[in-house]
Design an enzyme around this catalytic site. Structure first.
Site, short mmCIF file in Angstrom:
data_model
loop_
_atom_site.label_atom_id
_atom_site.label_comp_id
_atom_site.label_asym_id
_atom_site.label_seq_id
_atom_site.Cartn_x
_atom_site.Cartn_y
_atom_site.Cartn_z
N ASP A 14 49.74 30.71 32.90
CA ASP A 14 49.52 29.28 33.09
C ASP A 14 48.81 29.10 34.44
OD1 ASP A 14 49.86 26.42 32.71
OD2 ASP A 14 51.43 26.55 34.21
N ASP A 16 48.46 25.65 36.67
CA ASP A 16 49.10 24.79 37.66
C ASP A 16 50.56 25.18 37.88
OD1 ASP A 16 46.75 23.14 37.81
OD2 ASP A 16 47.34 22.26 35.90
N GLY A 64 52.92 20.71 31.61
CA GLY A 64 52.52 21.74 30.66
C GLY A 64 51.88 21.23 29.38
N ARG A 67 47.02 16.19 28.19
CA ARG A 67 47.13 14.85 28.75
C ARG A 67 47.61 13.81 27.74
NH1 ARG A 67 42.14 15.72 31.44
NH2 ARG A 67 41.06 14.38 29.96
N SER A 142 44.91 21.90 30.97
CA SER A 142 43.97 21.10 31.76
C SER A 142 42.53 21.30 31.31
CB SER A 142 44.09 21.48 33.24
OG SER A 142 43.09 20.82 34.00
N ASN A 144 40.25 20.60 33.28
CA ASN A 144 39.60 20.94 34.55
C ASN A 144 39.89 22.37 35.00
OD1 ASN A 144 38.82 18.13 34.79
ND2 ASN A 144 40.95 17.72 35.37
N ASP A 200 55.57 28.08 34.55
CA ASP A 200 56.52 27.33 35.38
C ASP A 200 57.02 26.09 34.68
OD1 ASP A 200 54.89 24.86 37.33
OD2 ASP A 200 54.02 25.93 35.64
#
Length: 247
Positions: A14, A16, A64, A67, A142, A144, A200
């Protein structure tokens, strides 16, 4: 020396909170977006404004997930159901996609202003994984993801990237469904039981368990080790560098 079972041939990370210190940036952007919307709605309807909790609500409903799923899941918990809209909805649109796009504008602004820092221990671990000859993919909800990898200076350490853009293009279900991790394993040419998942987020750990991966490593950045184990983590560490220590 990687702290993984001997049969593991690939590592699926992952982004972030595992590789980069952007989870707090996302949490702040979600709070700014949801608080703005909830305040507007409360004023319009004459009801009490109850703010978004950047820890509990973020972990439970948003972290996780893609959006749109985060918007939909959190608002449903508040009894709010909005039209889906389309991915091209402007940020001011009162739709699931519109609010998701509003959050994206805010997080991009924060990334521009604050920059992106990778976790030093994660960078060390990535180099060790590469040097050991294991395959490597980043798996993120994401859209991004590539920009963050480039900003953090770690894009070249990955052979495969499954992110929010790929999720939309290929019609994959987001975490906690295992689709994105399974797609990464296919891209690397390994079976799920030959791959390790590093997460996480509680939803991400659930995805790793649901996909029957060889091992699921939970990364506890915020003091939720017990929850990570309860959601399916086989190993829990505070930093990936711990896995490099002799056992």
């Amino acid at each position: 020396m990687l702290g993984l079972p001997a049969h593991v041939r690939a590592c699926l990370f992952d982004l972030d909170g595992v590789l980069t210190q952007t989870a707090k940036v996302h949490a702040a952007a979600w709070k700014e977006m949801f608080d703005g919307y909830l305040r507007e709605r409360a004023t319009r309807e004459g009801t009490e404004f109850v703010p978004f909790d950047a820890v509990d609500d973020y972990d439970e409903y948003v972290d996780g997930r893609p959006r749109e799923d985060g918007v939909r899941t959190f608002l449903a918990a508040r009894g709010v159901h909005l039209p889906e809209g389309t991915p091209d909805d402007p940020p001011q649109a009162e739709t699931v996609n519109g609010l998701g796009n509003r959050k994206n504008v805010l997080v991009l602004r924060r990334i521009r202003e604050e920059g992106v820092e990778p976790y030093e221990g994660s960078v060390r671990y990535l180099h060790a994984v590469r040097d050991a000859g294991l395959r490597r993919a980043v798996v993120s909800s994401s859209a991004n993801c590539r920009d963050v990898l480039v900003a953090a200076g770690i894009e070249d350490l990955f052979e495969e990237r499954i992110d929010g853009v790929v999720v939309r293009e290929r019609g994959l279900r987001g975490k906690p469904a295992p689709d994105t991790f399974l797609e990464a394993a296919r891209g690397l040419g390994v079976e799920p039981d030959e791959a390790a998942v590093f997460e996480d987020a509680l939803a991400g750990v659930e995805a790793g368990r649901a996909g029957r991966f060889g091992v699921v490593v939970g990364v506890d950045r915020v003091g939720q080790a017990d929850q990570l184990r309860a959601h399916g983590a086989d190993i829990v560490v505070r930093d990936l560098a711990e896995l490099l220590e002799p056992r």
